[in-house]
Design a protein around this motif. Sequence first.
Motif, PDB file in Angstrom:
ATOM      1  N   LEU A  69     129.934 -51.442 -14.460  1.00 15.43           N
ATOM      2  CA  LEU A  69     130.965 -52.276 -15.072  1.00 15.43           C
ATOM      3  C   LEU A  69     131.903 -52.745 -13.964  1.00 15.43           C
ATOM      4  CD1 LEU A  69     131.740 -49.930 -18.095  1.00 15.43           C
ATOM      5  CD2 LEU A  69     130.086 -51.801 -17.997  1.00 15.43           C
ATOM      6  N   ARG A  70     131.756 -53.988 -13.553  1.00 16.71           N
ATOM      7  CA  ARG A  70     132.517 -54.519 -12.427  1.00 16.71           C
ATOM      8  C   ARG A  70     133.612 -55.454 -12.956  1.00 16.71           C
ATOM      9  NH1 ARG A  70     132.308 -58.937  -8.865  1.00 16.71           N
ATOM     10  NH2 ARG A  70     132.921 -58.441  -6.726  1.00 16.71           N
ATOM     11  N   TYR A  71     134.835 -54.943 -13.000  1.00 20.05           N
ATOM     12  CA  TYR A  71     135.956 -55.683 -13.579  1.00 20.05           C
ATOM     13  C   TYR A  71     137.193 -55.552 -12.698  1.00 20.05           C
ATOM     14  CZ  TYR A  71     133.214 -56.146 -17.865  1.00 20.05           C
ATOM     15  OH  TYR A  71     132.235 -56.458 -18.773  1.00 20.05           O
ATOM     16  N   GLY A  72     138.137 -56.477 -12.889  1.00 22.73           N
ATOM     17  CA  GLY A  72     139.370 -56.479 -12.122  1.00 22.73           C
ATOM     18  C   GLY A  72     140.568 -56.049 -12.936  1.00 22.73           C
ATOM     19  N   GLY A  73     141.734 -56.026 -12.286  1.00 24.66           N
ATOM     20  CA  GLY A  73     142.955 -55.564 -12.948  1.00 24.66           C
ATOM     21  C   GLY A  73     143.394 -56.432 -14.104  1.00 24.66           C
ATOM     22  N   GLY A  74     143.013 -57.708 -14.093  1.00 28.51           N
ATOM     23  CA  GLY A  74     143.365 -58.581 -15.202  1.00 28.51           C
ATOM     24  C   GLY A  74     142.359 -58.563 -16.331  1.00 28.51           C
ATOM     25  N   ASP A  75     141.310 -57.739 -16.190  1.00 28.47           N
ATOM     26  CA  ASP A  75     140.213 -57.707 -17.169  1.00 28.47           C
ATOM     27  C   ASP A  75     140.184 -56.416 -17.977  1.00 28.47           C
ATOM     28  OD1 ASP A  75     139.227 -60.146 -16.013  1.00 28.47           O
ATOM     29  OD2 ASP A  75     138.321 -58.956 -14.412  1.00 28.47           O
ATOM     30  N   TRP A  76     141.333 -55.755 -18.116  1.00 24.39           N
ATOM     31  CA  TRP A  76     141.319 -54.439 -18.753  1.00 24.39           C
ATOM     32  C   TRP A  76     140.785 -54.484 -20.190  1.00 24.39           C
ATOM     33  CZ3 TRP A  76     141.298 -49.411 -17.979  1.00 24.39           C
ATOM     34  CH2 TRP A  76     141.633 -48.931 -16.711  1.00 24.39           C
ATOM     35  N   ILE A  77     141.068 -55.557 -20.919  1.00 29.49           N
ATOM     36  CA  ILE A  77     140.585 -55.636 -22.300  1.00 29.49           C
ATOM     37  C   ILE A  77     139.067 -55.787 -22.326  1.00 29.49           C
ATOM     38  CG2 ILE A  77     140.562 -57.139 -24.337  1.00 29.49           C
ATOM     39  CD1 ILE A  77     143.576 -57.405 -24.013  1.00 29.49           C
ATOM     40  N   ALA A  78     138.539 -56.712 -21.521  1.00 29.55           N
ATOM     41  CA  ALA A  78     137.083 -56.876 -21.469  1.00 29.55           C
ATOM     42  C   ALA A  78     136.420 -55.605 -20.962  1.00 29.55           C
ATOM     43  CB  ALA A  78     136.733 -58.063 -20.572  1.00 29.55           C
ATOM     44  N   TYR A  79     137.051 -54.941 -19.992  1.00 32.30           N
ATOM     45  CA  TYR A  79     136.488 -53.698 -19.469  1.00 32.30           C
ATOM     46  C   TYR A  79     136.463 -52.615 -20.547  1.00 32.30           C
ATOM     47  CZ  TYR A  79     136.201 -49.252 -17.049  1.00 32.30           C
ATOM     48  OH  TYR A  79     135.840 -47.972 -16.682  1.00 32.30           O
ATOM     49  N   ALA A  80     137.547 -52.473 -21.295  1.00 28.08           N
ATOM     50  CA  ALA A  80     137.606 -51.450 -22.346  1.00 28.08           C
ATOM     51  C   ALA A  80     136.504 -51.671 -23.374  1.00 28.08           C
ATOM     52  CB  ALA A  80     138.979 -51.474 -23.020  1.00 28.08           C
ATOM     53  N   ALA A 240     149.473 -49.540 -13.824  1.00 30.54           N
ATOM     54  CA  ALA A 240     148.865 -50.638 -13.057  1.00 30.54           C
ATOM     55  C   ALA A 240     147.688 -50.107 -12.250  1.00 30.54           C
ATOM     56  CB  ALA A 240     149.904 -51.287 -12.145  1.00 30.54           C
ATOM     57  N   PHE A 241     146.976 -49.127 -12.806  1.00 31.02           N
ATOM     58  CA  PHE A 241     145.863 -48.515 -12.102  1.00 31.02           C
ATOM     59  C   PHE A 241     144.631 -49.405 -12.181  1.00 31.02           C
ATOM     60  CE2 PHE A 241     147.811 -44.226 -13.481  1.00 31.02           C
ATOM     61  CZ  PHE A 241     148.728 -44.295 -12.443  1.00 31.02           C
ATOM     62  N   PRO A 242     143.848 -49.457 -11.116  1.00 30.88           N
ATOM     63  CA  PRO A 242     142.647 -50.288 -11.132  1.00 30.88           C
ATOM     64  C   PRO A 242     141.489 -49.639 -11.871  1.00 30.88           C
ATOM     65  CG  PRO A 242     142.890 -49.233  -8.997  1.00 30.88           C
ATOM     66  CD  PRO A 242     144.106 -48.867  -9.790  1.00 30.88           C
ATOM     67  N   VAL A 243     140.577 -50.482 -12.316  1.00 31.72           N
ATOM     68  CA  VAL A 243     139.301 -50.018 -12.858  1.00 31.72           C
ATOM     69  C   VAL A 243     138.552 -49.275 -11.753  1.00 31.72           C
ATOM     70  CG1 VAL A 243     137.047 -50.825 -13.652  1.00 31.72           C
ATOM     71  CG2 VAL A 243     139.135 -51.887 -14.544  1.00 31.72           C
ATOM     72  N   GLY A 244     137.809 -48.255 -12.134  1.00 35.53           N
ATOM     73  CA  GLY A 244     136.972 -47.558 -11.164  1.00 35.53           C
ATOM     74  C   GLY A 244     137.627 -46.388 -10.491  1.00 35.53           C
ATOM     75  N   THR A 245     138.832 -46.011 -10.914  1.00 36.97           N
ATOM     76  CA  THR A 245     139.515 -44.846 -10.369  1.00 36.97           C
ATOM     77  C   THR A 245     139.681 -43.804 -11.467  1.00 36.97           C
ATOM     78  OG1 THR A 245     141.724 -45.714 -10.911  1.00 36.97           O
ATOM     79  CG2 THR A 245     140.804 -46.275  -8.743  1.00 36.97           C
ATOM     80  N   GLN A 267     148.302 -56.585 -12.023  1.00 37.43           N
ATOM     81  CA  GLN A 267     148.484 -56.311 -10.602  1.00 37.43           C
ATOM     82  C   GLN A 267     149.876 -55.738 -10.411  1.00 37.43           C
ATOM     83  OE1 GLN A 267     147.896 -59.711  -8.104  1.00 37.43           O
ATOM     84  NE2 GLN A 267     148.189 -58.599  -6.186  1.00 37.43           N
ATOM     85  N   PHE A 268     150.005 -54.746  -9.525  1.00 34.66           N
ATOM     86  CA  PHE A 268     151.316 -54.120  -9.351  1.00 34.66           C
ATOM     87  C   PHE A 268     152.182 -54.919  -8.386  1.00 34.66           C
ATOM     88  CE2 PHE A 268     154.389 -51.451  -7.177  1.00 34.66           C
ATOM     89  CZ  PHE A 268     155.038 -50.871  -8.247  1.00 34.66           C
ATOM     90  N   THR A 269     153.324 -55.340  -8.886  1.00 33.82           N
ATOM     91  CA  THR A 269     154.444 -55.768  -8.053  1.00 33.82           C
ATOM     92  C   THR A 269     155.675 -55.128  -8.676  1.00 33.82           C
ATOM     93  OG1 THR A 269     154.873 -57.792  -9.321  1.00 33.82           O
ATOM     94  CG2 THR A 269     153.365 -57.982  -7.441  1.00 33.82           C
TER      95      THR A 269
END
Length: 550
Positions: A69-80, A240-245, A267-269
């Motif tokens: 499952l290769r997803y980014g920080g803005g894809d948390w819903i699709a990843y879930a 703001a944790f990334p996928v894959g951790t 993304q964390f700012t």
Amino acid sequence: MPRGRSRAAVAPPRSLPALLDLRAATDPGRTALICGSHTLTFGAWRDRSSALATGLRNRGLRPGARVVLRYGGGDWIAYAVAYCAVLRAGCVAVPLSDRQSPATSAHVLADSGATALLHPCGANLPPELLPVGVRAATEEQVVAEAGASAEAEAGAEAGTGTGAAAGTGAGNGQASGAGAAAPSDAPDASDPAALAQILYTSGTTGTPKGVTATHANLVHGCTSDERRRPLRHSRHFLHAFPVGTNAGQTMLVNALDSAATAVAAPQFTPGRFARLIEEYGVGSVFLVPAMAIELLGSQAARRYATDTVRLVGSTAAALPGPVALGLARAFPRAQVVNYYTSTEAAPAQITLLFDPDRPDSPGRPADLRDLRVTAPDGTPLPPGEPGEIWLRTPTSPRSYLEGAGGGTAAARGSGNDTEVFRGRWVRMGDLGRVDEDGYLHLLDRERDVIKSGAHKVSTLQVEDALHAHPAVADAAAFGVPHPVLGAVVAAVVVPRGELDAPALRTFLLDRLAAHELPARLLFRPSLPRNEGGKILKRELRLLLDDEALR
């Protein structure tokens, strides 16, 4: 359940998809997850993951197949959605951040023995990185194929006069892809002992290693009792944790299990993170030390109201004492908590309540039965004696993936490195001690201890002293070779404002012994960190080598 009855009267969920089904049945319209402008209710989460699971099975994926499952920080819903779909289909989820290097992505795909890859729209992996036989697709593509197949079958049956109709809806009108297959109402049949997840370590010291987990491991501690859901003091929790951790996976389970709605910052700012706290009245905040340091040093973050926060949790790395004190001051109504665990140990976790009066310790565990400090031969040590730290998992333990490329089965209990896994005890790779009052003291990572002459130097202690200086925004200490002493301390510092080496050395004289003082100091605008927030000390050593050649 009447007050006073045994908690065992309500059976815990057998798997994460079973927990999702329960939440969706109880309150389908409740928002489970927010990411950016998108939201996901429990009902939509169940329906989309069911439709996607049907599509994965229609594609020929069989139980036990590994799906990256290769997803980014803005894809948390699709990843879930994808994560629960893979588990619901009986397959094994292999989370992977889209920010990982091409080499790491190729390693995970090959080492895990993956047969499929799911990704969000517009985020295709370069074809040359896909091993032979691995098919890549989006949720929309898989669900649309399943819908088309169902319509074709319905048409064929209608042509024979059966009059059978194909289900085309996915519930709540929120499934992706026209003509999506209807979710199955069959009860969850996940075998608690079956492999469910392969999560890769951060790779800060070498090639990332796959760590396997069963359904029982992943769902341990989750509840079927709505009145016992965690984080009840919060309407929302934020991370703001990334996928894959491992930290990211914990937040995914929290979204499924807790009373609070999850808010995932793409993304964390610091400014955006503080704005989300104010916008959602966040009660629980989860950080890694790098985020905490940025948040405390940000002027932008101070513009927002954060007095709703009651819990600040730090994980993934040791939180420096001065930073923990800063969090306690910044969130005066909150309890600062250090969560001590690892990818290998989870769900084993020690919750350490930080005490501002004892800043030299990350906190005191409520229960010490699942923590022990031992000599190298495994003999438990008495309070006050430093040694190796071990945690005991309360359920089926994790293990390292056996065999490169998935060549052999990664069944429960196989492939264990006995230096890390011994029964239900997991070696954390840290040195520490528990004092007479029950407070845990982390001395250092075993690999980071600096042997300088006759002394052993803790890099954590050096970093704490550096962080105590008001003009130090961030710092890392590590050992470098020395022709006489074997090794000496070096440090790379991120200054906040004006700061020079003589002033910093003078400040450290009262806080460190002579052998602990950095022999080499380097100032830089930032420290190299991996996506999980851990400092890449091997890159700092290379940086010092480059400086020496100039």
